[in-house]
Design an enzyme around this catalytic site. Sequence first.
Site, PDB file in Angstrom:
ATOM      1  N   ASP A 329       0.840  -1.204   0.000  1.00  0.00           N
ATOM      2  CA  ASP A 329       0.000   0.000   0.000  1.00  0.00           C
ATOM      3  C   ASP A 329       0.871   1.249   0.000  1.00  0.00           C
ATOM      4  O   ASP A 329       0.567   2.243   0.652  1.00  0.00           O
ATOM      5  CB  ASP A 329      -0.945  -0.001   1.196  1.00  0.00           C
ATOM      6  CG  ASP A 329      -2.010   1.095   1.111  1.00  0.00           C
ATOM      7  OD1 ASP A 329      -2.228   1.633   0.015  1.00  0.00           O
ATOM      8  OD2 ASP A 329      -2.609   1.423   2.158  1.00  0.00           O
ATOM      9  N   TYR A 330       1.960   1.201  -0.755  1.00  0.00           N
ATOM     10  CA  TYR A 330       2.855   2.347  -0.873  1.00  0.00           C
ATOM     11  C   TYR A 330       2.416   3.255  -2.022  1.00  0.00           C
ATOM     12  O   TYR A 330       3.180   3.556  -2.940  1.00  0.00           O
ATOM     13  CB  TYR A 330       4.293   1.865  -1.072  1.00  0.00           C
ATOM     14  CG  TYR A 330       5.022   1.441   0.191  1.00  0.00           C
ATOM     15  CD1 TYR A 330       4.626   1.900   1.451  1.00  0.00           C
ATOM     16  CD2 TYR A 330       6.120   0.594   0.128  1.00  0.00           C
ATOM     17  CE1 TYR A 330       5.292   1.517   2.602  1.00  0.00           C
ATOM     18  CE2 TYR A 330       6.810   0.209   1.279  1.00  0.00           C
ATOM     19  CZ  TYR A 330       6.393   0.669   2.510  1.00  0.00           C
ATOM     20  OH  TYR A 330       7.062   0.295   3.655  1.00  0.00           O
TER      21      TYR A 330
END
Length: 649
Positions: A329-330
């Site tokens: 979830d970067y």
Amino acid sequence: MKNQLIHLIILSLLSVAVCAQPVQKQPANSVEWPAYGNDAGGMRFSPLTQINPGNVKQLTVAWTFRTGELEHYKGTSAEEKAAFEATPIMVDGTLFFSTPTSRVFAVDAATGQKKWDYNPDVYLRQDLSELTSRGVSVWPAPNDKQVTGGTSKRIFVATIDGRLIALDALTGKPIATFGKAGSVDLRAGVGNISVTSPPAIIGNTVVVGSSMGDNQRFNYDRGVVRAYDAVTGALRWSWDPIPRLKGEAGFETWKGPNANQTGAANAWSIISADAERDLVFIPTTSPSPDYYGGERLGKNLYASSIVAIRASTGKVVWSFQTVHHDLWDYDNASQPLLFPFTLNGKTVPAVAAGTKMGFVFILNRETGVPLLLVEERPVPKSTIPGEEAFPTQPFPTMLPALGLQKVEAWGMTPADKAIAQKRIDGLLYQGIYTPPSLQGSLMTPGNVGGIHWGGMCYDPTSGLLITNVNRMAAVIRLLEREKLAESVKNDQDLLRAETGMQSGTPYVLKRSYMFTRDERGIQMQTPPPWGTLAAINLKKGTLEWEVPLGYMMDINKYPEAKQWGSLNFGGAIATAGGLVFVAASLDGHLRAFKTQDGSLQWEVPLPASGQATPMTYQVNGQQYVVIAAGGHGKLGTKLGDYLVGYRLP
């Protein structure tokens, strides 16, 4: 097709002729803030010097404006996730901004008196993944030489229920000739998307991305970026970050029989624009779902990237991927920052990309080539059956990494520290880019940063790149779907953890964070500071300074908490007066720091928490600093409906 094109051109010309009217004159001694980041490239720097370290302590409230937003929530559950994250813009002596429910207000910049308001009547009982709106945009964009035709100002708002609305800047009334009665349906043919960021304005084009809750299923809605005619509302182009057809650029980087069904990779953050070069810079996100990529093996271009697109055509000019095959979830959550970068004595147009990993990439704005060395380094392999973590990731080598880059246990007491150590010992941790696991993986930095959506600002007078930073580790665990009930049956921690169903994959996500909350307040289980304000000296490639930002405990009981910093959401701005203004922390204060050394110069409690980025302007010879103070439902900070303006006596 040809007749349709001619019809659109005629319609565009007619619309321009109808809406053209004299431009409202800018007040004397006025310096505006005409876009979310002041300039279209998001430097968030003001040339104003009236407020400076010598007098900032004299700042006082000039006016307070209330939107009535909390009354608007009555009878709904909106307060649970509403966040007043807007940064107003100021043009022609008027502030324009949006509330969490996409209501738009125009307020006199000198007095704080309402000029008009517009309510798009968002239905608050529908399924909305986010309840926030970070602001509005004005067309024509100031000093944009690409604009042709009409000169009447419009305010554009993209709503949380998926509409693009054009309002008359003088009256707040929808522009009848734009779209259908002033509005374009962004959900048509796409899906249940929201928009939480202001559109990008370039020439006669309005560019919008989208927001979506992408942990619930594999084949989520497409994360298309679209451009519309600012006059007519006609669609000019549409770009999908995920290549769908064989032969499209990047198609070979998505592997597996279902890869082309992947959703998201959307752009929910701020899009930057360079009118001179006819470019928009798109910050894309992780594909869906965030933490399992077995259905989308490979590098996954153009997800988790900065992508430069020709604004007039919608064609990709270049791309730079900040994370390959994102499993963390970067998202690229912050606005790509356009600024002049000095390299070997020569000024080069550059893009700075600040990331959740705490990395800052400096790229050539015209080519996407890194201006400071980036190298691919090996990272840990995945232990999840069906998953293949990409073997390398890009690391900038000439600038310091920000945020929590390694883990050790911490606690206020020896007992607290022992609990933290036991928790760490039970998790998989192999440094940055430790992939999700069945055991549970420790992720540093966590998915809220490093550098988060608040982003960076750049002071050209000092060459400092300034940003606020989060330092909180996340705990990611994947559970086999067939054994889900058994896995959580006797595990209270798993029951309490956030759940992402990740439908269409064999695994369910459980996400939590390395902190505890009790009568003492919030304490991370890793060493402080937990939130900071940091400045990188781009001339030297070094960390100039880093200071704690805010606090999360009662400082009367725990005075040391002032040095521990706070989880924070919202950005900072810099001024030529030598000050950096920032709120963002959970303690509900607005602060000013000295740009030169990061020393605290001024702080004041807000009437509600300030999870937003401030702005500044001058009108009638007086400089103002303005912040939205409305709190954040998901964070549990004090809610409100305030816009507060400060000035010198």
